[in-house]
Scaffold this active site. Structure first.
Site, PDB file in Angstrom:
ATOM      1  N   ASN A  76     138.137  57.777 -11.490  1.00 13.37           N
ATOM      2  CA  ASN A  76     139.081  58.567 -12.150  1.00 13.37           C
ATOM      3  C   ASN A  76     138.599  58.562 -14.105  1.00 13.37           C
ATOM      4  O   ASN A  76     139.450  58.593 -14.602  1.00 13.37           O
ATOM      5  CB  ASN A  76     140.206  59.364 -12.095  1.00 13.37           C
ATOM      6  CG  ASN A  76     141.646  57.773 -12.835  1.00 13.37           C
ATOM      7  OD1 ASN A  76     141.168  56.770 -12.850  1.00 13.37           O
ATOM      8  ND2 ASN A  76     142.885  58.359 -13.575  1.00 13.37           N
ATOM      9  N   HIS A 109     145.783  51.456 -20.955  1.00 15.83           N
ATOM     10  CA  HIS A 109     145.528  53.062 -22.330  1.00 15.83           C
ATOM     11  C   HIS A 109     145.707  52.087 -23.662  1.00 15.83           C
ATOM     12  O   HIS A 109     146.491  51.222 -23.264  1.00 15.83           O
ATOM     13  CB  HIS A 109     146.574  53.854 -22.205  1.00 15.83           C
ATOM     14  CG  HIS A 109     146.657  55.139 -20.436  1.00 15.83           C
ATOM     15  ND1 HIS A 109     146.271  55.639 -20.703  1.00 15.83           N
ATOM     16  CD2 HIS A 109     147.659  55.103 -19.666  1.00 15.83           C
ATOM     17  CE1 HIS A 109     146.271  56.873 -19.591  1.00 15.83           C
ATOM     18  NE2 HIS A 109     146.864  55.879 -19.363  1.00 15.83           N
ATOM     19  N   HIS A 130     144.458  49.316  -5.396  1.00 15.97           N
ATOM     20  CA  HIS A 130     144.190  51.077  -6.128  1.00 15.97           C
ATOM     21  C   HIS A 130     144.637  49.917  -7.571  1.00 15.97           C
ATOM     22  O   HIS A 130     145.510  49.925  -7.858  1.00 15.97           O
ATOM     23  CB  HIS A 130     145.712  51.553  -5.665  1.00 15.97           C
ATOM     24  CG  HIS A 130     145.672  52.664  -6.785  1.00 15.97           C
ATOM     25  ND1 HIS A 130     146.078  53.888  -5.818  1.00 15.97           N
ATOM     26  CD2 HIS A 130     145.662  52.720  -8.491  1.00 15.97           C
ATOM     27  CE1 HIS A 130     145.603  55.060  -7.045  1.00 15.97           C
ATOM     28  NE2 HIS A 130     145.819  54.073  -8.480  1.00 15.97           N
ATOM     29  N   HIS A 179     142.661  50.469 -10.943  1.00 21.47           N
ATOM     30  CA  HIS A 179     141.752  51.462 -12.562  1.00 21.47           C
ATOM     31  C   HIS A 179     141.101  50.355 -13.437  1.00 21.47           C
ATOM     32  O   HIS A 179     141.757  49.756 -14.403  1.00 21.47           O
ATOM     33  CB  HIS A 179     142.743  52.513 -13.480  1.00 21.47           C
ATOM     34  CG  HIS A 179     143.377  53.235 -12.558  1.00 21.47           C
ATOM     35  ND1 HIS A 179     142.914  54.685 -12.513  1.00 21.47           N
ATOM     36  CD2 HIS A 179     145.015  53.727 -12.169  1.00 21.47           C
ATOM     37  CE1 HIS A 179     144.097  55.831 -12.094  1.00 21.47           C
ATOM     38  NE2 HIS A 179     144.473  54.602 -11.523  1.00 21.47           N
ATOM     39  N   LEU A 180     140.129  50.713 -13.270  1.00 22.21           N
ATOM     40  CA  LEU A 180     139.273  49.694 -14.215  1.00 22.21           C
ATOM     41  C   LEU A 180     138.472  50.331 -15.518  1.00 22.21           C
ATOM     42  O   LEU A 180     138.329  49.761 -16.321  1.00 22.21           O
ATOM     43  CB  LEU A 180     138.096  49.282 -13.637  1.00 22.21           C
ATOM     44  CG  LEU A 180     138.978  48.144 -12.884  1.00 22.21           C
ATOM     45  CD1 LEU A 180     137.093  47.294 -11.878  1.00 22.21           C
ATOM     46  CD2 LEU A 180     139.376  46.460 -13.304  1.00 22.21           C
ATOM     47  N   ARG A 181     138.527  51.435 -16.037  1.00 22.27           N
ATOM     48  CA  ARG A 181     138.418  52.525 -17.164  1.00 22.27           C
ATOM     49  C   ARG A 181     136.558  51.995 -16.521  1.00 22.27           C
ATOM     50  O   ARG A 181     135.815  51.733 -15.837  1.00 22.27           O
ATOM     51  CB  ARG A 181     139.132  51.868 -17.682  1.00 22.27           C
ATOM     52  CG  ARG A 181     140.630  51.893 -18.008  1.00 22.27           C
ATOM     53  CD  ARG A 181     141.006  53.439 -17.795  1.00 22.27           C
ATOM     54  NE  ARG A 181     142.240  53.872 -17.863  1.00 22.27           N
ATOM     55  CZ  ARG A 181     143.351  54.846 -16.574  1.00 22.27           C
ATOM     56  NH1 ARG A 181     142.621  54.938 -16.202  1.00 22.27           N
ATOM     57  NH2 ARG A 181     144.912  54.252 -17.302  1.00 22.27           N
ATOM     58  N   HIS A 195     150.688  54.518  -4.363  1.00 24.90           N
ATOM     59  CA  HIS A 195     151.671  54.402  -5.229  1.00 24.90           C
ATOM     60  C   HIS A 195     152.918  55.312  -4.797  1.00 24.90           C
ATOM     61  O   HIS A 195     153.069  55.590  -5.593  1.00 24.90           O
ATOM     62  CB  HIS A 195     151.143  54.749  -6.331  1.00 24.90           C
ATOM     63  CG  HIS A 195     149.998  55.293  -6.646  1.00 24.90           C
ATOM     64  ND1 HIS A 195     150.927  57.224  -6.158  1.00 24.90           N
ATOM     65  CD2 HIS A 195     148.618  55.774  -7.482  1.00 24.90           C
ATOM     66  CE1 HIS A 195     149.917  58.523  -7.339  1.00 24.90           C
ATOM     67  NE2 HIS A 195     148.856  57.285  -7.713  1.00 24.90           N
ATOM     68  N   ALA A 199     150.435  58.210 -18.740  1.00 20.53           N
ATOM     69  CA  ALA A 199     151.016  57.872 -17.707  1.00 20.53           C
ATOM     70  C   ALA A 199     150.284  56.392 -17.803  1.00 20.53           C
ATOM     71  O   ALA A 199     148.728  56.833 -17.478  1.00 20.53           O
ATOM     72  CB  ALA A 199     151.034  58.895 -17.251  1.00 20.53           C
ATOM     73  N   HIS A 226     146.704  61.070  -4.481  1.00 22.70           N
ATOM     74  CA  HIS A 226     147.415  60.724  -5.192  1.00 22.70           C
ATOM     75  C   HIS A 226     148.679  62.619  -4.875  1.00 22.70           C
ATOM     76  O   HIS A 226     148.120  63.341  -4.956  1.00 22.70           O
ATOM     77  CB  HIS A 226     147.199  61.694  -7.104  1.00 22.70           C
ATOM     78  CG  HIS A 226     147.992  60.791  -7.763  1.00 22.70           C
ATOM     79  ND1 HIS A 226     147.953  59.908  -8.933  1.00 22.70           N
ATOM     80  CD2 HIS A 226     148.919  61.792  -7.602  1.00 22.70           C
ATOM     81  CE1 HIS A 226     149.006  60.539  -9.652  1.00 22.70           C
ATOM     82  NE2 HIS A 226     149.672  61.541  -8.629  1.00 22.70           N
TER      83      HIS A 226
HETATM   84  C1  NCD Z   1     147.166  56.825 -13.791  1.00 26.87           C
HETATM   85  C2  NCD Z   1     145.590  56.283 -14.844  1.00 26.87           C
HETATM   86  O1  NCD Z   1     146.327  56.507 -16.190  1.00 26.87           O
HETATM   87  O2  NCD Z   1     144.414  56.934 -14.655  1.00 26.87           O
HETATM   88  N1  NCD Z   1     147.706  56.804 -14.422  1.00 26.87           N
HETATM   89  C3  NCD Z   1     149.272  56.141 -13.506  1.00 26.87           C
HETATM   90  O3  NCD Z   1     149.908  57.021 -14.186  1.00 26.87           O
HETATM   91  N2  NCD Z   1     149.450  56.072 -12.128  1.00 26.87           N
HETATM   92  C4  NCD Z   1     146.523  57.978 -12.342  1.00 26.87           C
HETATM   93  C5  NCD Z   1     147.146  57.865 -11.768  1.00 26.87           C
HETATM   94  O4  NCD Z   1     146.915  57.106 -10.905  1.00 26.87           O
HETATM   95  O5  NCD Z   1     147.902  58.573 -11.309  1.00 26.87           O
HETATM   96 ZN    ZN Z   2     146.174  55.141 -10.459  1.00 21.81          ZN
END
Ligand code: NCD
Ligand code: ZN
Length: 342
Positions: A44, A248, A16, A18-20, A172, A260, A138
């Site tokens: 996302n 972020h 899991h 997030h590579l953006r 998660h 978040a 999620h």
């Molecule tokens: C994630 C995100 O910033 O894309 N943020 C997080 O707090 N985990 C999104 C997610 O997995 O809920």
């Molecule tokens: Zn996530």
């Protein structure tokens, strides 16, 4: 795991991540690609990855950002109830899973699902089960923040019962309620992050507020963390490591209105090794938690990559290209010594 000077992990997988996109992707891709053999890439983006063209183009941008590293981006689509069998068949070869977000529950999830009406979801979820496409979820309601995940367990049960052939991954997980659900349904699995194995809400908000530990789902109670530790350290066959590393920019975290997400990609394996050692858990359990279980659950064969960690204090940098990692400026017990590709 007895105290040791060196640990070798084979083909670590982050189930899991997030590579953006754009500049952030360029800045953080190597944090995962250097030490992981592959990762499940979350969809996302803005707009979310929801067509075959978008998934192919995003994968190409990721490949370009990771350069020569041996790293497999396992791609996902952003779930929409309108996906039909023809569309899913046409995109099957491009994706490893589909990610479902409840509408508005976290970063860039506005186009997600509301209501969780089984009949409305049936065509898409039955087609996914037939095509053997796992559904990553999620799992949070929009209730009181500490209860959101536990409240969602009844939705997991509804989906798991209605679609017994669909593999459902509870992403998660943070509560003992989700851990308990794992063994009630054959088709429920889970990912667990390193931060939820290490912290509770006290670490986030019990003293000075720690924005870099703020994420969705929020860290919970000690007894919840204990339940997660129990299944992770034993490498329960239905759980696997998924960092949910969610970078972020610093200004978006250190702000009035903190985004978040915890950025753990560059330190996840070091922290996991230290955690397993501290709890005296066997090395083969760590290996199963960071790779073996995921290989079986997802039926994947990762690229070969050996990550050698040594017991040598590592001071975590204050930032990686402008993104502040978990435990920035703190010292941890393990460092990455070398990575052997191929
Ligand atoms: C994630 C995100 O910033 O894309 N943020 C997080 O707090 N985990 C999104 C997610 O997995 O809920
Ligand atoms: Zn996530």
């Amino acid at each position: 795991m007895p105290s040791t000077n060196q640990v070798t992990l084979n083909a670590p997988l982050d189930m899991h991540l997030h590579l953006r996109d754009g500049e952030m992707l360029e800045n953080i891709a190597s944090s995962s690609a250097r030490t992981f053999s592959g990762a499940i890439i979350m969809p996302n983006l803005v707009p979310p990855v929801s067509s075959k063209e978008e998934v192919i183009a995003y994968k190409a941008r990721i490949k370009e950002a990771i350069g020569a590293e041996d790293f497999t981006p396992y791609m996902t689509l952003f779930f929409k109830p309108t996906y039909d069998k023809a569309f899913l068949s046409s995109v099957r070869d491009e994706i490893t899973a589909i990610k479902l977000y409840p509408a508005g529950i976290t970063t860039n999830s506005e186009g997600g699902v509301s209501g969780f009406n089984v009949e409305e979801l049936r065509p898409a979820l039955e087609a996914m089960a037939e095509l053997d496409i796992p559904l990553c979820v999620h799992g949070e309601t929009n209730g009181f923040v500490m209860d959101r995940e536990a409240e969602f367990v009844s939705i997991y049960e509804k989906l798991a019962g209605a679609f017994p052939k669909l593999k459902i991954i509870m992403e998660h997980i943070t509560t003992k309620a989700s851990v308990a659900a794992l063994d009630r349904f054959e088709n429920l699995y889970a990912t667990i992050t390193i931060h939820h194995l290490l912290i509770t809400l006290d670490d986030v908000a019990g003293g000075m507020l720690k924005p870099h530990l703020f994420c969705k789902p929020i860290a919970k109670r000690p007894e919840d963390r204990d339940a997660l530790l129990k299944v992770a350290l034993a490498a329960h066959p239905k759980v696997m490591f998924g960092s949910d590393s969610a970078p972020h920019p610093k200004h978006a975290k250190e702000a009035c209105g903190c985004a978040a997400g915890v950025f753990t990609a560059p330190v996840a394996l070091q922290l996991l090794t230290e955690l397993f050692e501290e709890h005296n858990a066997p090395l083969d359990k760590l290996q199963a938690f960071v790779s073996g279980n995921a290989q079986k659950i997802y039926s994947i064969t990762p690229l070969s990559k050996q990550v050698v960690l040594e017991k040598k204090p590592f001071k975590i940098p204050s930032d990686y290209n402008g993104v502040v990692p978990m435990y920035a400026d703190e010292k941890i017990a393990y460092s990455i010594k070398e990575v052997i590709n191929g």
